[in-house]
Scaffold this motif. Structure first.
Motif, PDB file in Angstrom:
ATOM      1  N   MET A   1       0.819  -1.176   0.000  1.00  0.00           N
ATOM      2  CA  MET A   1       0.000   0.000   0.000  1.00  0.00           C
ATOM      3  C   MET A   1       0.868   1.246   0.000  1.00  0.00           C
ATOM      4  O   MET A   1       0.607   2.176  -0.753  1.00  0.00           O
ATOM      5  CB  MET A   1      -0.905  -0.036   1.226  1.00  0.00           C
ATOM      6  CG  MET A   1      -1.557   1.257   1.541  1.00  0.00           C
ATOM      7  SD  MET A   1      -2.636   1.287   2.972  1.00  0.00           S
ATOM      8  CE  MET A   1      -2.287  -0.151   3.859  1.00  0.00           C
ATOM      9  N   PHE A   2       1.894   1.299   0.834  1.00  0.00           N
ATOM     10  CA  PHE A   2       2.695   2.511   0.957  1.00  0.00           C
ATOM     11  C   PHE A   2       3.658   2.704  -0.216  1.00  0.00           C
ATOM     12  O   PHE A   2       4.303   3.734  -0.313  1.00  0.00           O
ATOM     13  CB  PHE A   2       3.463   2.513   2.279  1.00  0.00           C
ATOM     14  CG  PHE A   2       2.544   2.615   3.465  1.00  0.00           C
ATOM     15  CD1 PHE A   2       1.903   3.803   3.755  1.00  0.00           C
ATOM     16  CD2 PHE A   2       2.308   1.519   4.267  1.00  0.00           C
ATOM     17  CE1 PHE A   2       1.048   3.912   4.832  1.00  0.00           C
ATOM     18  CE2 PHE A   2       1.456   1.606   5.354  1.00  0.00           C
ATOM     19  CZ  PHE A   2       0.823   2.806   5.638  1.00  0.00           C
ATOM     20  N   ALA A   3       3.740   1.745  -1.108  1.00  0.00           N
ATOM     21  CA  ALA A   3       4.616   1.863  -2.277  1.00  0.00           C
ATOM     22  C   ALA A   3       3.951   2.622  -3.416  1.00  0.00           C
ATOM     23  O   ALA A   3       4.571   2.827  -4.455  1.00  0.00           O
ATOM     24  CB  ALA A   3       5.035   0.477  -2.748  1.00  0.00           C
ATOM     25  N   GLN A   4       2.722   3.061  -3.231  1.00  0.00           N
ATOM     26  CA  GLN A   4       2.011   3.801  -4.273  1.00  0.00           C
ATOM     27  C   GLN A   4       2.692   5.147  -4.507  1.00  0.00           C
ATOM     28  O   GLN A   4       3.195   5.762  -3.576  1.00  0.00           O
ATOM     29  CB  GLN A   4       0.549   4.022  -3.882  1.00  0.00           C
ATOM     30  CG  GLN A   4      -0.202   2.769  -3.529  1.00  0.00           C
ATOM     31  CD  GLN A   4      -0.150   1.719  -4.616  1.00  0.00           C
ATOM     32  OE1 GLN A   4      -0.348   2.000  -5.781  1.00  0.00           O
ATOM     33  NE2 GLN A   4       0.146   0.492  -4.224  1.00  0.00           N
ATOM     34  N   GLU A   5       2.693   5.582  -5.736  1.00  0.00           N
ATOM     35  CA  GLU A   5       3.357   6.837  -6.066  1.00  0.00           C
ATOM     36  C   GLU A   5       2.389   8.010  -6.190  1.00  0.00           C
ATOM     37  O   GLU A   5       2.821   9.162  -6.225  1.00  0.00           O
ATOM     38  CB  GLU A   5       4.142   6.670  -7.360  1.00  0.00           C
ATOM     39  CG  GLU A   5       5.280   5.675  -7.207  1.00  0.00           C
ATOM     40  CD  GLU A   5       6.097   5.534  -8.470  1.00  0.00           C
ATOM     41  OE1 GLU A   5       5.884   6.316  -9.415  1.00  0.00           O
ATOM     42  OE2 GLU A   5       6.949   4.638  -8.502  1.00  0.00           O
ATOM     43  N   THR A   7      -1.227   9.964  -4.740  1.00  0.00           N
ATOM     44  CA  THR A   7      -2.101  10.090  -3.578  1.00  0.00           C
ATOM     45  C   THR A   7      -3.410   9.329  -3.775  1.00  0.00           C
ATOM     46  O   THR A   7      -3.867   8.634  -2.860  1.00  0.00           O
ATOM     47  CB  THR A   7      -2.393  11.578  -3.300  1.00  0.00           C
ATOM     48  OG1 THR A   7      -1.154  12.247  -3.080  1.00  0.00           O
ATOM     49  CG2 THR A   7      -3.266  11.755  -2.089  1.00  0.00           C
ATOM     50  N   ASP A   8      -4.002   9.431  -4.952  1.00  0.00           N
ATOM     51  CA  ASP A   8      -5.262   8.729  -5.216  1.00  0.00           C
ATOM     52  C   ASP A   8      -5.107   7.222  -5.085  1.00  0.00           C
ATOM     53  O   ASP A   8      -5.980   6.544  -4.534  1.00  0.00           O
ATOM     54  CB  ASP A   8      -5.791   9.071  -6.606  1.00  0.00           C
ATOM     55  CG  ASP A   8      -6.195  10.532  -6.738  1.00  0.00           C
ATOM     56  OD1 ASP A   8      -6.399  11.182  -5.697  1.00  0.00           O
ATOM     57  OD2 ASP A   8      -6.293  11.008  -7.876  1.00  0.00           O
ATOM     58  N   GLU A   9      -3.997   6.696  -5.579  1.00  0.00           N
ATOM     59  CA  GLU A   9      -3.739   5.259  -5.488  1.00  0.00           C
ATOM     60  C   GLU A   9      -3.553   4.839  -4.037  1.00  0.00           C
ATOM     61  O   GLU A   9      -4.054   3.794  -3.613  1.00  0.00           O
ATOM     62  CB  GLU A   9      -2.487   4.893  -6.290  1.00  0.00           C
ATOM     63  CG  GLU A   9      -2.630   5.059  -7.777  1.00  0.00           C
ATOM     64  CD  GLU A   9      -1.315   4.817  -8.506  1.00  0.00           C
ATOM     65  OE1 GLU A   9      -0.410   4.181  -7.939  1.00  0.00           O
ATOM     66  OE2 GLU A   9      -1.194   5.291  -9.639  1.00  0.00           O
ATOM     67  N   LEU A  10      -2.819   5.637  -3.290  1.00  0.00           N
ATOM     68  CA  LEU A  10      -2.577   5.353  -1.884  1.00  0.00           C
ATOM     69  C   LEU A  10      -3.891   5.303  -1.109  1.00  0.00           C
ATOM     70  O   LEU A  10      -4.144   4.367  -0.343  1.00  0.00           O
ATOM     71  CB  LEU A  10      -1.651   6.430  -1.305  1.00  0.00           C
ATOM     72  CG  LEU A  10      -1.300   6.329   0.160  1.00  0.00           C
ATOM     73  CD1 LEU A  10      -0.482   5.079   0.421  1.00  0.00           C
ATOM     74  CD2 LEU A  10      -0.541   7.560   0.587  1.00  0.00           C
ATOM     75  N   GLU A  11      -4.728   6.295  -1.313  1.00  0.00           N
ATOM     76  CA  GLU A  11      -6.022   6.333  -0.628  1.00  0.00           C
ATOM     77  C   GLU A  11      -6.906   5.163  -1.046  1.00  0.00           C
ATOM     78  O   GLU A  11      -7.603   4.573  -0.208  1.00  0.00           O
ATOM     79  CB  GLU A  11      -6.713   7.660  -0.916  1.00  0.00           C
ATOM     80  CG  GLU A  11      -5.998   8.845  -0.301  1.00  0.00           C
ATOM     81  CD  GLU A  11      -6.521  10.180  -0.781  1.00  0.00           C
ATOM     82  OE1 GLU A  11      -7.331  10.216  -1.740  1.00  0.00           O
ATOM     83  OE2 GLU A  11      -6.121  11.201  -0.188  1.00  0.00           O
ATOM     84  N   ALA A  12      -6.881   4.801  -2.316  1.00  0.00           N
ATOM     85  CA  ALA A  12      -7.684   3.687  -2.807  1.00  0.00           C
ATOM     86  C   ALA A  12      -7.229   2.382  -2.184  1.00  0.00           C
ATOM     87  O   ALA A  12      -8.061   1.541  -1.801  1.00  0.00           O
ATOM     88  CB  ALA A  12      -7.611   3.604  -4.328  1.00  0.00           C
TER      89      ALA A  12
END
Length: 52
Positions: A1-5, A7-12
């Motif tokens: 989860m924290f590897a998302q680059e 913000t929208d992906e991280l929240e999703a």
């Protein structure tokens, strides 16, 4: 989860995790939703400040 680059992906991904937990671990899912802003606070900083 924290590897998302993004913000929208991280929240999703955070929301996906909470959804996956809700049926089996109701209290944990509720804690995740409650702590969302605190845990993901780093997303308000520029991505170059994010660490993995």
């Amino acid at each position: 989860m924290f590897a998302q680059e993004e913000t929208d992906e991280l929240e999703a991904r955070w929301d996906d995790l909470a959804s996956a937990l809700v049926d089996r671990f109701t209290k944990t899912a509720a804690l995740n939703l409650h702590a969302r802003e605190d845990v993901l606070a780093f997303r308000h900083f520029p991505p170059q400040h994010w660490t993995t």
